[in-house]
Design a protein around this motif. Structure first.
Motif, PDB file in Angstrom:
ATOM      1  N   LEU A  12       0.869  -1.180   0.000  1.00  0.00           N
ATOM      2  CA  LEU A  12       0.000   0.000   0.000  1.00  0.00           C
ATOM      3  C   LEU A  12       0.904   1.228   0.000  1.00  0.00           C
ATOM      4  O   LEU A  12       1.492   1.580   1.021  1.00  0.00           O
ATOM      5  N   GLY A  13       1.044   1.861  -1.178  1.00  0.00           N
ATOM      6  CA  GLY A  13       1.986   2.961  -1.344  1.00  0.00           C
ATOM      7  C   GLY A  13       3.264   2.487  -1.991  1.00  0.00           C
ATOM      8  O   GLY A  13       4.359   2.892  -1.605  1.00  0.00           O
ATOM      9  N   TYR A  36      -0.561  -0.998  -4.680  1.00  0.00           N
ATOM     10  CA  TYR A  36      -1.391   0.175  -4.969  1.00  0.00           C
ATOM     11  C   TYR A  36      -0.576   1.435  -4.755  1.00  0.00           C
ATOM     12  O   TYR A  36       0.282   1.501  -3.870  1.00  0.00           O
ATOM     13  N   ASP A  37      -0.850   2.472  -5.579  1.00  0.00           N
ATOM     14  CA  ASP A  37      -0.402   3.819  -5.270  1.00  0.00           C
ATOM     15  C   ASP A  37      -1.407   4.809  -5.807  1.00  0.00           C
ATOM     16  O   ASP A  37      -2.245   4.475  -6.642  1.00  0.00           O
ATOM     17  N   LYS A  38      -1.324   6.041  -5.317  1.00  0.00           N
ATOM     18  CA  LYS A  38      -2.329   7.046  -5.621  1.00  0.00           C
ATOM     19  C   LYS A  38      -2.294   7.477  -7.085  1.00  0.00           C
ATOM     20  O   LYS A  38      -3.332   7.615  -7.729  1.00  0.00           O
ATOM     21  N   ASP A  58      -8.316   3.049  -5.478  1.00  0.00           N
ATOM     22  CA  ASP A  58      -8.498   2.499  -4.132  1.00  0.00           C
ATOM     23  C   ASP A  58      -9.751   1.632  -4.106  1.00  0.00           C
ATOM     24  O   ASP A  58     -10.862   2.100  -3.824  1.00  0.00           O
ATOM     25  N   TYR A  78       2.711  -1.497   4.410  1.00  0.00           N
ATOM     26  CA  TYR A  78       2.078  -0.195   4.202  1.00  0.00           C
ATOM     27  C   TYR A  78       3.010   0.938   4.601  1.00  0.00           C
ATOM     28  O   TYR A  78       3.943   0.758   5.379  1.00  0.00           O
ATOM     29  N   THR A  79       2.737   2.104   4.033  1.00  0.00           N
ATOM     30  CA  THR A  79       3.444   3.316   4.405  1.00  0.00           C
ATOM     31  C   THR A  79       2.554   4.145   5.314  1.00  0.00           C
ATOM     32  O   THR A  79       1.322   4.153   5.139  1.00  0.00           O
ATOM     33  N   ILE A  82      -0.466   6.348   4.020  1.00  0.00           N
ATOM     34  CA  ILE A  82      -1.791   5.863   3.635  1.00  0.00           C
ATOM     35  C   ILE A  82      -2.837   6.458   4.596  1.00  0.00           C
ATOM     36  O   ILE A  82      -2.704   6.312   5.812  1.00  0.00           O
ATOM     37  N   HIS A  86      -8.654   4.834   3.968  1.00  0.00           N
ATOM     38  CA  HIS A  86      -8.348   4.120   2.729  1.00  0.00           C
ATOM     39  C   HIS A  86      -9.135   2.799   2.694  1.00  0.00           C
ATOM     40  O   HIS A  86      -9.087   2.001   3.632  1.00  0.00           O
ATOM     41  N   TRP A  89      -6.978  -0.524   2.717  1.00  0.00           N
ATOM     42  CA  TRP A  89      -6.364  -0.643   4.043  1.00  0.00           C
ATOM     43  C   TRP A  89      -7.391  -1.202   5.036  1.00  0.00           C
ATOM     44  O   TRP A  89      -7.112  -2.137   5.790  1.00  0.00           O
TER      45      TRP A  89
END
Length: 458
Positions: A12-13, A36-38, A58, A78-79, A82, A86, A89
């Motif tokens: 995630l990120g 995933y990333d934005k 997302d 995850y970062t 996030i 989310h 998440w």
């Protein structure tokens, strides 16, 4: 979890500089990796080109069936960036997946390896990438988890050749991530006040670095910038440590001079001198980073000739004193500096290299809280330039703070010429001022202007 039990890894990120390094490591070691990333970036494009599936919506439905169908063999990383709301998440937590922060995974990966951890509020990316290159040059096998793209290797994840290699880790103090590590050797480059939105004050930051240093293995070694060790070492002083600086330290640079825009010096300790070292990545601060990198590499047995070769062939890190244009009529340098101390070091080094040139600095402040906390220091450091162009503050993870603007910095800047400029007007502003030495500075999205500026000025 044991690494051998992990078959599938989900990020995630995944597009973050540290997260993408981990993704590459797991891919290199035979795991199925996705994430995933934005938004798409050059880095996520590279990951996809390397066979890593990345999506940008997302939506739990986008998570691969490999992850969903093997919960007990899957790891989610995850970062902290996030957001709490989310959707993916929330779904992964509700489904009971094994979820860990990036820093925890780094600790898991390196717990069975000899490790070198490089920490500091600035200087750690260059120093860690320099250690990796010097070790590789000396034939010392290592794995590099870097916080920037090494110009020598074109990546932030330098892979090992053997299973028992040394791990070189950029240790991040943000949200105290580095406290998951137990290094055999550590470097601390600086502990200037920063991340006060996380720590509150410098004393809390120092306490965190003291905890980090306390985690060095008992027979380990610490190399700390002069003045740093005394602030973070406990009274028992159980850790063997050496200080480094340009002068007045255990490890120094003697006969330092500038030759053809390179820094040439002798590496000096009480027992050892290596003469004629040439660093082609300029900056007085980079000479100090080189002292730390040389010291670590010597600790692991590198010979003098390989040290000279490694330093002379080191090409730096993207966006760290990176030359974009270098000609008789124009020099253009791009740099990630986002703290007043970093900006001061950068501008002093540029002034030493180009004493008779007019220096134009374009700076994008990063974070409202950092701009507020260090406003006088920012104005003072930027005043070392002849001309200053300020962009609006890059918010990153923050909401605006009333009264905190780039204009508040500009008021106290004493440069000969200064202005605040909108992004859409930046190219015309630079062109109108006809710079001799141009710097773009900042940790936000100012890097998106590098190629357009290069094209315009070329």
């Amino acid at each position: 979890m044991k690494l051998r039990d992990i078959h599938n890894v989900y990020f995630l990120g995944i597009g973050g500089i540290g997260m993408s390094a981990l993704a590459r490591w797991f891919k290199h070691n035979g795991k199925a990796v996705s994430g995933y990333d934005k938004t798409p970036t050059a880095l996520t494009n590279q990951l996809e080109g390397e066979g890593i599936a990345v999506h940008f919506e997302d939506d739990p439905a986008q998570i691969s069936d490999k992850i969903k169908g093997s919960k007990e063999y899957a790891l989610v990383i995850y970062t902290p960036a996030i957001p709490k709301d989310h959707k993916e998440w929330a779904w992964l937590k509700a489904e009971g997946f094994n979820i860990m922060k990036r820093s925890q995974v780094l600790g898991l990966i390196t717990e069975s390896m000899i490790s070198v951890a490089v920490a500091g509020t600035h200087g750690k990316t260059t120093t860690s990438s320099m250690i990796v290159h010097l070790m590789k040059t000396a034939g010392i096998d290592c794995t590099g988890f870097l916080g920037g793209i090494s110009t020598n290797y074109g990546t932030n994840m330098v892979m090992n050749e053997e299973t028992n290699s040394i791990a070189v880790i950029e240790a991040d103090e943000f949200d105290r991530s580095f406290l998951t590590l137990r290094p055999d050797v550590a470097v601390v480059t600086s502990i200037d006040a920063d991340h006060l939105d996380i720590y509150g004050d410098k004393d809390a930051l120092k306490e965190s670095f003291a905890l980090f240093v306390s985690k060095i293995e008992k027979k380990g070694k610490l190399f700390a910038k002069q003045g740093v060790g005394s602030q973070i070492l406990g009274d028992e002083n159980r850790i063997h440590h050496s200080s480094y600086a340009l002068e007045s330290a255990d490890i120094t640079a003697e006969n330092l001079r500038i030759e053809e825009a390179a820094f040439v010096f002798d590496y000096k300790t009480s027992k050892k001198t290596i003469t004629g070292i040439r660093l082609n990545v300029p900056g007085f601060h980079n000479v100090e980073n080189a002292l730390a990198a040389i010291s670590v590499t010597k600790y692991f047995g590198a010979d003098d000739d390989s040290i000279r070769e490694g330093v002379s062939t080191y090409k730096g890190v993207k966006r760290r004193f990176e030359y974009i244009i270098k000609s008789e009529s124009l020099v253009y340098i791009d740099d990630y500096a986002h703290h007043p101390v970093e900006i001061e070091s950068l501008l002093k080094s540029v002034r030493a290299l180009y004493p008779n040139k007019r220096i134009t600095a374009v700076f994008q402040p990063h974070l409202f809280s950092r701009t507020r906390d260090f406003a006088p220091e920012f104005s003072e450091s930027l005043s070392l330039a002849d001309e200053v162009i300020l962009l609006d503050i890059y918010p990153a993870r923050e909401q605006p703070i009333e009264g905190v603007t780039s204009e508040m910095l500009l008021d106290k800047v004493t440069a000969e010429r200064k202005t605040v400029c909108a992004k859409e007007a930046l190219l015309e502003q630079i062109k109108a001022w006809q710079p001799e030495v141009l710097l773009t500075i900042g940790a936000g999205d100012i890097d998106k202007f590098v190629e357009p500026i290069k094209t315009e000025l070329s």
